[in-house]
Design an enzyme around this catalytic site. Structure first.
Site, PDB file in Angstrom:
ATOM      1  N   LYS A 191      -1.853  -5.296 -11.990  1.00 30.88           N
ATOM      2  CA  LYS A 191      -0.559  -5.866 -11.603  1.00 30.88           C
ATOM      3  C   LYS A 191      -0.854  -7.139 -10.816  1.00 30.88           C
ATOM      4  O   LYS A 191      -1.179  -7.102  -9.630  1.00 30.88           O
ATOM      5  CB  LYS A 191       0.210  -4.864 -10.737  1.00 30.88           C
ATOM      6  CG  LYS A 191       1.727  -4.987 -10.786  1.00 30.88           C
ATOM      7  CD  LYS A 191       2.283  -6.272 -10.237  1.00 30.88           C
ATOM      8  CE  LYS A 191       2.328  -6.321  -8.737  1.00 30.88           C
ATOM      9  NZ  LYS A 191       2.726  -7.684  -8.258  1.00 30.88           N
ATOM     10  N   GLU A 267      -8.665  -4.461   0.339  1.00 32.56           N
ATOM     11  CA  GLU A 267      -9.311  -5.686   0.840  1.00 32.56           C
ATOM     12  C   GLU A 267      -8.183  -6.568   1.304  1.00 32.56           C
ATOM     13  O   GLU A 267      -7.396  -7.069   0.497  1.00 32.56           O
ATOM     14  CB  GLU A 267     -10.107  -6.358  -0.261  1.00 32.56           C
ATOM     15  CG  GLU A 267     -11.284  -5.496  -0.673  1.00 32.56           C
ATOM     16  CD  GLU A 267     -12.040  -6.123  -1.792  1.00 32.56           C
ATOM     17  OE1 GLU A 267     -12.172  -5.450  -2.825  1.00 32.56           O
ATOM     18  OE2 GLU A 267     -12.452  -7.275  -1.643  1.00 32.56           O
ATOM     19  N   CYS A 302      -8.451 -15.628   2.125  1.00 33.00           N
ATOM     20  CA  CYS A 302      -8.461 -14.492   3.060  1.00 33.00           C
ATOM     21  C   CYS A 302      -9.530 -14.671   4.114  1.00 33.00           C
ATOM     22  O   CYS A 302      -9.363 -14.247   5.248  1.00 33.00           O
ATOM     23  CB  CYS A 302      -8.664 -13.200   2.295  1.00 33.00           C
ATOM     24  SG  CYS A 302     -10.088 -13.259   1.231  1.00 33.00           S
ATOM     25  N   GLU A 400      -2.649 -14.136  10.878  1.00 38.76           N
ATOM     26  CA  GLU A 400      -3.106 -14.798   9.665  1.00 38.76           C
ATOM     27  C   GLU A 400      -1.990 -15.716   9.178  1.00 38.76           C
ATOM     28  O   GLU A 400      -0.919 -15.252   8.780  1.00 38.76           O
ATOM     29  CB  GLU A 400      -3.433 -13.745   8.594  1.00 38.76           C
ATOM     30  CG  GLU A 400      -3.938 -14.383   7.315  1.00 38.76           C
ATOM     31  CD  GLU A 400      -4.322 -13.363   6.270  1.00 38.76           C
ATOM     32  OE1 GLU A 400      -3.524 -12.450   5.983  1.00 38.76           O
ATOM     33  OE2 GLU A 400      -5.429 -13.493   5.711  1.00 38.76           O
TER      34      GLU A 400
HETATM   35  P1  NAD Z   1       0.745  -9.295  -0.556  1.00 42.82           P
HETATM   36  O1  NAD Z   1       0.158  -8.139   0.157  1.00 42.82           O
HETATM   37  O2  NAD Z   1       2.128  -9.686  -0.255  1.00 42.82           O
HETATM   38  O3  NAD Z   1       0.708  -9.046  -2.122  1.00 42.82           O
HETATM   39  C1  NAD Z   1      -0.470  -8.640  -2.779  1.00 42.82           C
HETATM   40  C2  NAD Z   1      -0.086  -7.823  -3.987  1.00 42.82           C
HETATM   41  O4  NAD Z   1       0.591  -6.654  -3.566  1.00 42.82           O
HETATM   42  C3  NAD Z   1       0.855  -8.554  -4.958  1.00 42.82           C
HETATM   43  O5  NAD Z   1       0.482  -8.247  -6.280  1.00 42.82           O
HETATM   44  C4  NAD Z   1       2.200  -7.944  -4.617  1.00 42.82           C
HETATM   45  O6  NAD Z   1       3.112  -7.963  -5.682  1.00 42.82           O
HETATM   46  C5  NAD Z   1       1.828  -6.526  -4.248  1.00 42.82           C
HETATM   47  N1  NAD Z   1       2.823  -5.886  -3.379  1.00 42.82           N
HETATM   48  C6  NAD Z   1       3.648  -6.487  -2.482  1.00 42.82           C
HETATM   49  N2  NAD Z   1       4.464  -5.586  -1.909  1.00 42.82           N
HETATM   50  C7  NAD Z   1       4.143  -4.369  -2.434  1.00 42.82           C
HETATM   51  C8  NAD Z   1       4.638  -3.038  -2.239  1.00 42.82           C
HETATM   52  N3  NAD Z   1       5.623  -2.775  -1.380  1.00 42.82           N
HETATM   53  N4  NAD Z   1       4.074  -2.050  -2.958  1.00 42.82           N
HETATM   54  C9  NAD Z   1       3.069  -2.315  -3.836  1.00 42.82           C
HETATM   55  N5  NAD Z   1       2.588  -3.534  -4.068  1.00 42.82           N
HETATM   56  C10 NAD Z   1       3.097  -4.560  -3.375  1.00 42.82           C
HETATM   57  O7  NAD Z   1      -0.285 -10.473  -0.325  1.00 42.82           O
HETATM   58  P2  NAD Z   1      -0.188 -11.982  -0.906  1.00 42.82           P
HETATM   59  O8  NAD Z   1       0.769 -12.735  -0.081  1.00 42.82           O
HETATM   60  O9  NAD Z   1      -0.021 -11.962  -2.378  1.00 42.82           O
HETATM   61  O10 NAD Z   1      -1.688 -12.483  -0.634  1.00 42.82           O
HETATM   62  C11 NAD Z   1      -2.095 -12.929   0.588  1.00 42.82           C
HETATM   63  C12 NAD Z   1      -2.868 -11.858   1.337  1.00 42.82           C
HETATM   64  O11 NAD Z   1      -3.990 -11.418   0.570  1.00 42.82           O
HETATM   65  C13 NAD Z   1      -3.433 -12.345   2.623  1.00 42.82           C
HETATM   66  O12 NAD Z   1      -3.211 -11.406   3.645  1.00 42.82           O
HETATM   67  C14 NAD Z   1      -4.912 -12.463   2.334  1.00 42.82           C
HETATM   68  O13 NAD Z   1      -5.728 -12.382   3.458  1.00 42.82           O
HETATM   69  C15 NAD Z   1      -5.137 -11.362   1.399  1.00 42.82           C
HETATM   70  N6  NAD Z   1      -6.369 -11.541   0.632  1.00 42.82           N
HETATM   71  C16 NAD Z   1      -7.446 -10.757   0.925  1.00 42.82           C
HETATM   72  C17 NAD Z   1      -8.637 -10.898   0.237  1.00 42.82           C
HETATM   73  C18 NAD Z   1      -9.823 -10.022   0.553  1.00 42.82           C
HETATM   74  O14 NAD Z   1     -10.708  -9.898  -0.287  1.00 42.82           O
HETATM   75  N7  NAD Z   1      -9.908  -9.396   1.706  1.00 42.82           N
HETATM   76  C19 NAD Z   1      -8.730 -11.855  -0.777  1.00 42.82           C
HETATM   77  C20 NAD Z   1      -7.615 -12.653  -1.064  1.00 42.82           C
HETATM   78  C21 NAD Z   1      -6.433 -12.469  -0.348  1.00 42.82           C
END
Ligand code: NAD
Ligand code: MN
Length: 498
Positions: A191, A267, A302, A400
């Protein structure tokens, strides 16, 4: 290839045939509801294409297809050397379609075409190749029993792996999860983030072309609270690999507890410190990399080095050097190879970043940047922004921001630097700059993070695990260790007449 002009890239972008349907059981299909959502280019605000808005019913179809394929064994019981051949072909196809893959990510989430075509797209091919090459070189164990007993300890694929990924590196995040999970013999239901689903859909098509059997790799675009949640709660998903925010990572742990106790590998977020000591000899290199560490990918990384701790004796001079670099990195049209920074992923993220920036103007010293800008009168762009004299308790130093915003804090001793660097709910990465070897090792030892980069930033490779500690989550991508997430240990004990 990389010497395309701005006009060339724009012309190619206009000719792309965008895939917007879900990819389930080897075919592009509409969502069962028939609903779609718009994929938007944040550099222009233009709608790129309508995308199938999958929800629980589509997720269930994809998981069912994944399970059926797993049980049929065409992939899960294929000899590792044969899976290798298919995944190597996929790596080749990614290289053959590199410009298209790069354009999809650049258009969908605003990163520069230069980065997308030199880092993201080649990276994806490289990671598929790396896992392909690894998978027929891994040996299992025989336990040290006595004669008459032969105990085999093997790594076996889990079944159906769900992957939920963010928008900051759309193709690479899809790749980090699926390359390892597929190499290990699992079926995958991915997804992608709703802001950037296009490259994952094309990836699924290329995987099928390479010979990944139908049902083995499925992509269900849609929103988090519908499609993502349905995957997290599904009773027939064995493992959920998640990259995204800490708040949503916590929700996936709960989904697992509410459903079938699937393994969850979060992650999540970061607020990574970069510590520069006065005994660092090459301050120009440190300044170059400090700027890269926060402004690369518009700061939407991230592991972005968003907290800069500089020893007080060199702080003012170092900030002056950083300011020069930030000034030279103003955002521009992502399709212009001259642009050093692209667009922020969407309007909501841009407004979120600007709230931190506006609040910071009241509590810290704005060195440079601080404004939202447009390019050709359009789009979501934020200037590279540096705040000095930030207090350790300021949201600028704690939260963040996920944008091009750097917070500078001076320190007086090694102890103080380590203490402030560790004073965070996150523990993803850290950087240390010093030419004193003992200090480098000492400080690296004391930092409670997944990766410490010494005299560089964001050290990352296929060969080394990537992931965090504390609320940055405990999942690890990359390296052979990530295969642990996608396999279970299985013991087979055989009695024989000794
Ligand atoms: P997000 O958590 O909003 O979304 C990530 C994914 O989760 C998306 O596919 C989204 O559709 C899904 N999602 C959102 N709400 C959900 C719910 N209620 N139930 C199930 N799935 C849901 O994050 P984002 O804004 O897309 O990405 C940014 C974040 O990702 C930052 O916090 C960043 O640090 C993190 N990140 C971490 C790493 C790592 O390896 N640690 C790498 C890249 C990004
Ligand atoms: Mn988009």
């Amino acid at each position: 290839m990389l010497d395309h002009s701005h006009q060339d890239w724009a012309a190619r972008a206009a000719m792309l045939d965008l895939r917007g349907k879900a990819f389930i059981n080897g075919k592009f299909v509409e969502a069962a509801s028939g609903k779609t959502f718009d994929s938007i280019n944040p550099a222009t605000g233009a709608v790129l294409t309508a995308v199938a808005e999958c929800d629980a019913e589509d997720v269930d179809r994809a998981v069912t297809a994944g399970r059926r394929a797993f049980e049929a064994g065409h992939w899960s019981r294929m000899a590792p050397g044969d899976r290798k051949a298919v995944l190597l072909k996929l790596a080749d196809l990614l290289r053959a379609n590199l410009e298209e893959m790069a354009l999809l990510d650049s258009l969908d989430m605003g990163k520069t075409i230069t980065d997308a075509s030199t880092i993201d797209a080649p990276g994806s091919a490289h990671f598929f190749q790396w896992y392909a090459e690894a998978i027929d070189k891994l040996y299992d164990e025989v336990a040290p029993t006595g004669p008459g007993d032969l105990a085999l300890v093997r790594r076996v694929p889990l079944g159906v792996v769900g992957a939920v990924t963010p928008w900051n590196f759309p193709l690479d995040m899809a790749t980090w999860k699926s390359a390892a999970a597929l190499a290990a013999g699992n079926s995958v239901v991915l997804k992608p983030a709703e802001q950037s689903p296009l490259s994952a859909l094309r990836l699924a098509e290329l995987a099928a072309e390479a010979g990944v059997p139908e049902g083995v790799f499925n992509v269900v675009p849609g929103f988090g609270h519908t499609a993502g949640k349905a995957l997290g709660l599904h009773m027939d998903v064995d493992c959920l690999a998640f990259t995204g925010s800490t708040a949503i990572g916590k929700m996936f742990m709960q989904y697992s507890g509410q459903s079938n106790l699937k393994q969850v590998w979060p992650e999540t977020g970061g607020k990574s410190p970069n510590i520069v000591f006065a005994d660092c000899e090459d301050l120009d290199a440190a300044a170059d990399m400090a700027a890269f560490g926060i402004f690369f990918n518009q700061g939407e990384v991230c592991s972005a080095n968003s907290r800069l701790y500089v020893e007080r004796a060199i702080k003012d001079e170092f900030v002056a050097r950083l300011k020069e670099r930030a000034t030279a990195m103003q955002p521009g049209d992502p399709l212009d190879p001259a642009s050093k920074m692209g667009a922020i992923v969407d309007e909501k993220q841009t407004q979120g970043i600007m709230r931190f920036v506006e609040a910071g103007k009241e509590t810290a010293n704005l060195v440079t940047g601080g404004a939202r800008v447009t390019v050709d009168g359009k789009g979501c762009f934020v200037q590279p922004t540096i705040f000095d004299e930030v207090s350790q308790d300021d949201p600028l130093a704690r939260d963040e921001i996920f944008g091009p915003v750097l917070s500078v804090i001076a320190f007086d001793s090694e102890d103080e630097a380590v203490r402030m660097a560790n004073d965070s709910i996150y523990g993803l990465a850290a950087s240390v700059w010093t030419d004193n070897l003992s200090r480098a090792c000492r400080v690296a030892d004391r930092l409670h993070v997944g990766t410490v980069s010494v005299n560089t930033v964001d050290a990352l490779s296929a060969q080394t695990p990537f992931g965090g500690m504390k609320q940055s989550g405990f999942g690890r991508d990359l390296s052979l260790h990530s295969l642990d997430k996608y396999t279970a240990l299985k013991t087979t004990w055989i009695k024989y007449k000794a």
